[in-house]
Design an enzyme around this catalytic site. Structure first.
Site, PDB file in Angstrom:
ATOM      1  CD  GLU A 443      35.407   1.762  12.786  1.00 41.75           C
ATOM      2  OE1 GLU A 443      36.198   1.444  11.900  1.00 41.75           O
ATOM      3  OE2 GLU A 443      35.735   1.925  13.969  1.00 41.75           O
TER       4      GLU A 443
HETATM    5  C1  LIG Z   1      32.037   9.866  18.754  1.00 38.90           C
HETATM    6  C2  LIG Z   1      33.265   9.370  18.078  1.00 38.90           C
HETATM    7  C3  LIG Z   1      33.750   8.106  18.359  1.00 38.90           C
HETATM    8  C4  LIG Z   1      34.925   7.656  17.766  1.00 38.90           C
HETATM    9  N1  LIG Z   1      35.450   6.444  18.122  1.00 38.90           N
HETATM   10  C5  LIG Z   1      36.713   6.123  17.728  1.00 38.90           C
HETATM   11  C6  LIG Z   1      37.387   4.993  18.267  1.00 38.90           C
HETATM   12  O1  LIG Z   1      36.830   4.223  19.054  1.00 38.90           O
HETATM   13  N2  LIG Z   1      38.679   4.772  17.906  1.00 38.90           N
HETATM   14  C7  LIG Z   1      39.338   5.593  17.035  1.00 38.90           C
HETATM   15  O2  LIG Z   1      40.499   5.346  16.764  1.00 38.90           O
HETATM   16  N3  LIG Z   1      38.715   6.656  16.474  1.00 38.90           N
HETATM   17  C8  LIG Z   1      37.426   6.945  16.808  1.00 38.90           C
HETATM   18  N4  LIG Z   1      36.802   8.045  16.279  1.00 38.90           N
HETATM   19  C9  LIG Z   1      37.491   8.838  15.286  1.00 38.90           C
HETATM   20  C10 LIG Z   1      36.862   8.726  13.901  1.00 38.90           C
HETATM   21  O3  LIG Z   1      37.091   7.456  13.362  1.00 38.90           O
HETATM   22  C11 LIG Z   1      37.400   9.876  13.059  1.00 38.90           C
HETATM   23  O4  LIG Z   1      36.764  11.051  13.537  1.00 38.90           O
HETATM   24  C12 LIG Z   1      37.201   9.714  11.581  1.00 38.90           C
HETATM   25  O5  LIG Z   1      37.962   8.642  11.103  1.00 38.90           O
HETATM   26  C13 LIG Z   1      37.530  10.949  10.786  1.00 38.90           C
HETATM   27  O6  LIG Z   1      38.757  11.499  11.189  1.00 38.90           O
HETATM   28  P1  LIG Z   1      38.823  13.056  11.580  1.00 38.90           P
HETATM   29  O7  LIG Z   1      37.732  13.327  12.535  1.00 38.90           O
HETATM   30  O8  LIG Z   1      40.190  13.394  11.974  1.00 38.90           O
HETATM   31  O9  LIG Z   1      38.448  13.797  10.246  1.00 38.90           O
HETATM   32  P2  LIG Z   1      39.481  14.160   9.065  1.00 38.90           P
HETATM   33  O10 LIG Z   1      40.283  12.970   8.725  1.00 38.90           O
HETATM   34  O11 LIG Z   1      40.198  15.407   9.412  1.00 38.90           O
HETATM   35  O12 LIG Z   1      38.477  14.423   7.864  1.00 38.90           O
HETATM   36  C14 LIG Z   1      37.775  15.676   7.715  1.00 38.90           C
HETATM   37  C15 LIG Z   1      36.943  15.621   6.427  1.00 38.90           C
HETATM   38  O13 LIG Z   1      37.828  15.450   5.308  1.00 38.90           O
HETATM   39  C16 LIG Z   1      37.428  14.331   4.551  1.00 38.90           C
HETATM   40  N5  LIG Z   1      38.619  13.660   4.018  1.00 38.90           N
HETATM   41  C17 LIG Z   1      39.745  13.321   4.675  1.00 38.90           C
HETATM   42  N6  LIG Z   1      40.598  12.672   3.859  1.00 38.90           N
HETATM   43  C18 LIG Z   1      39.981  12.588   2.661  1.00 38.90           C
HETATM   44  C19 LIG Z   1      40.306  12.016   1.405  1.00 38.90           C
HETATM   45  N7  LIG Z   1      41.453  11.367   1.230  1.00 38.90           N
HETATM   46  N8  LIG Z   1      39.417  12.129   0.408  1.00 38.90           N
HETATM   47  C20 LIG Z   1      38.247  12.758   0.579  1.00 38.90           C
HETATM   48  N9  LIG Z   1      37.866  13.310   1.735  1.00 38.90           N
HETATM   49  C21 LIG Z   1      38.727  13.222   2.764  1.00 38.90           C
HETATM   50  C22 LIG Z   1      36.683  13.426   5.520  1.00 38.90           C
HETATM   51  O14 LIG Z   1      35.785  12.550   4.849  1.00 38.90           O
HETATM   52  C23 LIG Z   1      35.974  14.448   6.380  1.00 38.90           C
HETATM   53  O15 LIG Z   1      34.771  14.844   5.783  1.00 38.90           O
HETATM   54  C24 LIG Z   1      35.593   8.489  16.829  1.00 38.90           C
HETATM   55  C25 LIG Z   1      35.076   9.740  16.514  1.00 38.90           C
HETATM   56  C26 LIG Z   1      33.952  10.203  17.143  1.00 38.90           C
HETATM   57  C27 LIG Z   1      33.460  11.583  16.820  1.00 38.90           C
END
Ligand SMILES: Cc1cc2nc3c(=O)[nH]c(=O)nc-3n(C[C@H](O)[C@H](O)[C@H](O)COP(=O)(O)OP(=O)(O)OC[C@H]3O[C@@H](n4cnc5c(N)ncnc54)[C@H](O)[C@@H]3O)c2cc1C
Length: 596
Positions: A443
């Site tokens: 989220e």
């Molecule tokens: C169990 C689980 C359930 C989920 N459920 C859903 C769902 O129902 N629907 C859905 O659509 N998604 C879902 N997600 C996805 C989840 O919302 C994302 O994992 C999350 O938004 C982060 O994206 P990412 O994993 O690609 O990390 P990334 O975006 O690659 O981020 C990696 C790191 O970089 C940091 N970062 C990225 N951009 C910035 C910035 N601009 N400034 C500072 N730091 C930054 C982040 O904070 C993080 O620490 C789920 C994930 C999991 C693990």
């Protein structure tokens, strides 16, 4: 074995004595008839459902998890999950705060919020199925066409169909502007959607007749980035003209993730293979429409951590009274035994009180925000509705990030109270820590929440909304200043208020010459503002407890002790956070990338 008792007394305290919800509801025509007894009765029944139906499924849900049949793409949820969901639907729980026009019971969001805290304490993984459904309901209620509403809202309201949010793709997590799923317009006005979504919670399961996916995708002529994203309804099964469930649509679960916690919730890779969808809202404005669901989910995630904080606290407190190790530093307390119960040791108490203060403070914040949502939806005059909406917008990232960070600390402390017994599976404590960890990530990670608070919500309006919140605190302080017993709460509250103002101005100034300053300060900043909000709520709770100090009811005595603990032992964290925030961006950016 873990145990759970719904914290009804504390909920009633927050609702009736601190927030005085009955009075507030009287000003809202939709809820004017609601009285204290009805509210308490709903929560009592809701607590029974949580503790008697869901809680017993939590452990097995973790151990067995969800399984995928790769041939049929069917997902089987853990034993008892589907049956519990049937009871949830039959009991009308899904419809609690939904619109009566679509079969809802029309009760306040505040009541639903309290109910969800209990569901999450009992079983976070299960609760995500109806939780996301409610978010999908909110988004379609706000942005669906009359036809879409008529088709989908009654089924989402009753819970017969569940909902999901399909945003994330392998290369597009935080930055949804990168997403590639494509939607091709068809001659009949529908769209054919093709792409791959990952990490989709509740994406496939055996608990409901149909699953309504809300999918973000791009139209062929869409501009690049987040301005070119549209929102679509993609049902698992097509819906016939008479509302019945039809043929299978081209969306299916390709794999489920094996993960650290919430094993009972299916986290799915969803394949869209020319799936038929209908557009929600305007083309390329999908992100704004989806934000209705995302904001609801952000508040929901805060409640997940609150629920886990509460249940972990209850178990750690019970254990600390029973487990005997060592003698108290001041001499034996349980002289008839070989050792004292560990609750005599100051640091065990610190861990317990930390979890308790975070649970009770979080409950007050969660319910306060829910009441503001009720006001935003139902207050008779527009100015009140708008003010309430602006307050919800300011507080949403705090609920999401502050409560989930606190939940992580609290569940970890509660596990620590068990010593080595917390680390092994038998007592159920390590599951709370594992389940809680995701709440800081999905989220929008807590970093993203912090950027939203500092960058958009505070600096974006030159601090106007934050100042309004500050004025509320000042008003409360003025009204209680004459009472000497309130000084211990009001002085640190006022002091922190001033420091937040100064910090905001300082970061705002620095950000004018270097925008990276916002990124460097944001996480510390959110935690400081989170404490300001908690300190205000704890002062209000202390006010009520002081008024009842002579009642002889130990609930109020314990509330005061917890308030004093919060101000003495947790609030001072803000001093180091402010120092760190003020240290700025240089210590972070001085390292060359290839030196890492
Ligand atoms: C169990 C689980 C359930 C989920 N459920 C859903 C769902 O129902 N629907 C859905 O659509 N998604 C879902 N997600 C996805 C989840 O919302 C994302 O994992 C999350 O938004 C982060 O994206 P990412 O994993 O690609 O990390 P990334 O975006 O690659 O981020 C990696 C790191 O970089 C940091 N970062 C990225 N951009 C910035 C910035 N601009 N400034 C500072 N730091 C930054 C982040 O904070 C993080 O620490 C789920 C994930 C999991 C693990």
């Amino acid at each position: 074995m873990s145990q759970y008792t719904p914290p009804l007394r504390d909920m009633q305290f927050v609702l009736h004595e601190v927030l005085k919800v009955e009075e507030a509801f009287k000003t809202m025509p939709a809820h004017a008839e609601l009285d204290v007894d009805t509210i308490n009765a709903v929560l009592e029944e809701g607590g029974k459902f949580a503790s008697e139906v869901l809680f017993p499924l939590n452990r097995e849900g973790d151990e067995i998890g969800c399984t995928l049949d790769p041939q049929t793409h069917a997902v089987t949820t853990p034993p008892g999950f589907a049956e519990a969901y049937r009871q949830f639907v039959d009991g009308g729980w899904a419809a609690l705060s939904c619109d009566p026009d679509y079969g809802g019971q029309g009760l306040p969001v505040t009541l639903n919020q309290a109910f969800y805290e209990m569901l999450n304490s009992a079983n976070q993984a299960w609760t995500m199925y109806p939780g996301l459904t409610h978010g999908a309901y909110d988004a379609l209620h706000a942005h669906g066409t009359p036809e879409q509403k008529a088709t989908y809202l009654p089924k989402l309201t009753s819970g017969e169909w569940t909902g999901t949010m399909c945003l994330t793709e392998p290369h597009a997590g935080t930055d949804l502007g990168l997403l590639r799923t494509r939607a091709e317009p068809q001659a009949d006005g529908s769209y054919r959607i093709t792409g791959e979504k990952i990490f989709i919670s509740s994406g496939e399961h055996d608990m409901a007749e149909n699953i309504i996916h809300l999918v973000l995708a791009r139209l062929p002529d869409a501009p690049a980035g987040s301005r070119g994203i549209s929102l679509f309804i993609v049902p698992k099964f097509h819906v016939n003209a008479d509302g019945s469930v039809g043929e299978r649509n081209g969306i299916y679960c390709g794999a489920i993730e094996h993960k650290m916690g919430i094993h009972g919730n299916s986290t799915c890779q969803m394949v869209l293979d020319g799936a038929v969808g209908t557009l929600v809202g305007e083309p390329n404005k999908g992100l704004a429409a989806m934000f209705v669901m995302m904001n609801a989910a952000r508040l929901g995630v805060g409640m997940q951590s609150l629920g886990l904080t509460e249940v972990a606290y209850q178990n750690a407190a019970a254990y600390a009274k029973e487990r005997s190790q060592s003698r108290a530093l001041s001499g034996a307390k349980a002289k008839d035994k070989a050792a004292d119960p560990i609750i005599v040791h100051p640091d065990v108490r610190k861990m317990l009180l930390t979890a308790r203060a975070y649970a009770e403070g979080g409950r007050a914040l969660g319910m306060q925000v829910a009441l503001l949502i009720d006001e935003a939806q139902n207050a008779p005059d527009e100015a009140t509705r708008r003010d309430a909406e602006a307050s919800v917008a300011l507080l949403t990232p705090i609920v999401k990030a502050f409560l989930t960070d606190n939940g992580w600390l609290a569940t970890s402390h509660c596990m620590q109270v068990f010593g080595g017994h917390g680390f092994i599976r038998e007592w159920g404590m390590e599951q709370y820590v594992r389940d809680n960890r995701i709440n800081m990530i999905y989220e929008g990670t807590n970093t993203i929440q912090s950027l939203d608070l500092l960058g958009r919500k505070v600096l974006g309006d030159q601090g106007a909304q934050l100042k309004k919140f500050g004025a509320q605190i000042q008003q409360f302080a003025m009204a209680n200043m004459q009472d000497a017993r309130m000084q211990e709460f009001l002085l640190p509250l006022a002091d922190l208020g001033e420091k937040v103002n100064k910090l905001t101005a300082e970061v705002g100034m620095k950000a004018m010459s270097n925008p990276e300053e916002v990124g460097a300060a944001a996480v510390d900043y959110l935690r400081v503002v989170g404490h300001l909000v908690f300190a205000y709520l704890w002062a209000r709770m202390a006010r009520v407890a002081l008024d009842k100090a002579d009642s002889g009811d130990r609930f109020y005595a314990a509330k005061l002790v917890t308030a004093r603990f919060y101000f003495a032992k947790l609030l001072p964290e803000t001093a180091s956070l402010i120092r760190s925030a003020r240290a700025g961006v240089e210590p972070l950016m001085a390292m060359e990338e290839d030196w890492f």
